[in-house]
Scaffold this active site. Sequence first.
Site, short mmCIF file in Angstrom:
data_model
loop_
_atom_site.label_atom_id
_atom_site.label_comp_id
_atom_site.label_asym_id
_atom_site.label_seq_id
_atom_site.Cartn_x
_atom_site.Cartn_y
_atom_site.Cartn_z
N HIS A 1 0.86 -1.19 0.00
CA HIS A 1 0.00 0.00 0.00
C HIS A 1 0.90 1.23 0.00
CE1 HIS A 1 -2.39 -3.30 1.51
NE2 HIS A 1 -3.44 -2.65 1.00
N ASP B 1 -6.31 -10.96 0.09
CA ASP B 1 -6.20 -9.54 -0.24
C ASP B 1 -5.78 -8.71 0.97
OD1 ASP B 1 -8.46 -9.22 1.36
OD2 ASP B 1 -9.81 -8.76 -0.31
N SER B 2 -5.89 -7.40 0.86
CA SER B 2 -5.48 -6.48 1.92
C SER B 2 -6.21 -6.74 3.23
CB SER B 2 -5.74 -5.04 1.49
OG SER B 2 -5.07 -4.75 0.30
#
Length: 185
Positions: free
Chosen positions: A57, A100-101
């Site tokens: 990120h 995923d995140s």
Amino acid sequence: MKLKPVLYLLMLLGCLGLKSAHAATLAHGISASWHSFSQKWNEPQTFDPYIPSIIWHNRWTYDADKIDKYNERPWGAGGGVSHFDKKGNWNGIYLMAFKDSFNKWELISGYGWEKTWRPLSDPDFHLGLGYTAGVTMRDNWSYIPIPVLLPLASIGYEYVSFQMTYIPGTYNNGNVYFAWLRWQL
């Protein structure tokens, strides 16, 4: 005064001719793309396992407390088929599943294309730059298929490539670097 309607008619016919030529070019492009896609599927040169490696990120676009909550190790796996065209460019069809995140399962499937360069005297070293188009499905979107069109880049040696993309976004949303390893078997 009769010249004006004639000029309008000529302009209209000219525009229709351009539209027709554009439509023919578009139809040819779609036909060529479909042929390329079906060739990759029906006559693959390699079968490729995919290993998702990094989710990062962008620190300039996220608050620290958000980043601390996100998963940046996307364990998972995938596979695909690929083909190098006459110009040496890579084409592939793939499917990956990874965390995923939010540490939830995400699926992505699509078509990728990269212009391939071999800048060194060693022909096994290669760089790629292109795009991927497909669909992704995530938990936070109720696994509704969402279309994606993203940049694609790679660095590789022989049959192993490190491929990557960047998902653009807004503050605290998107702006994610995602990368994976791809082996050509």
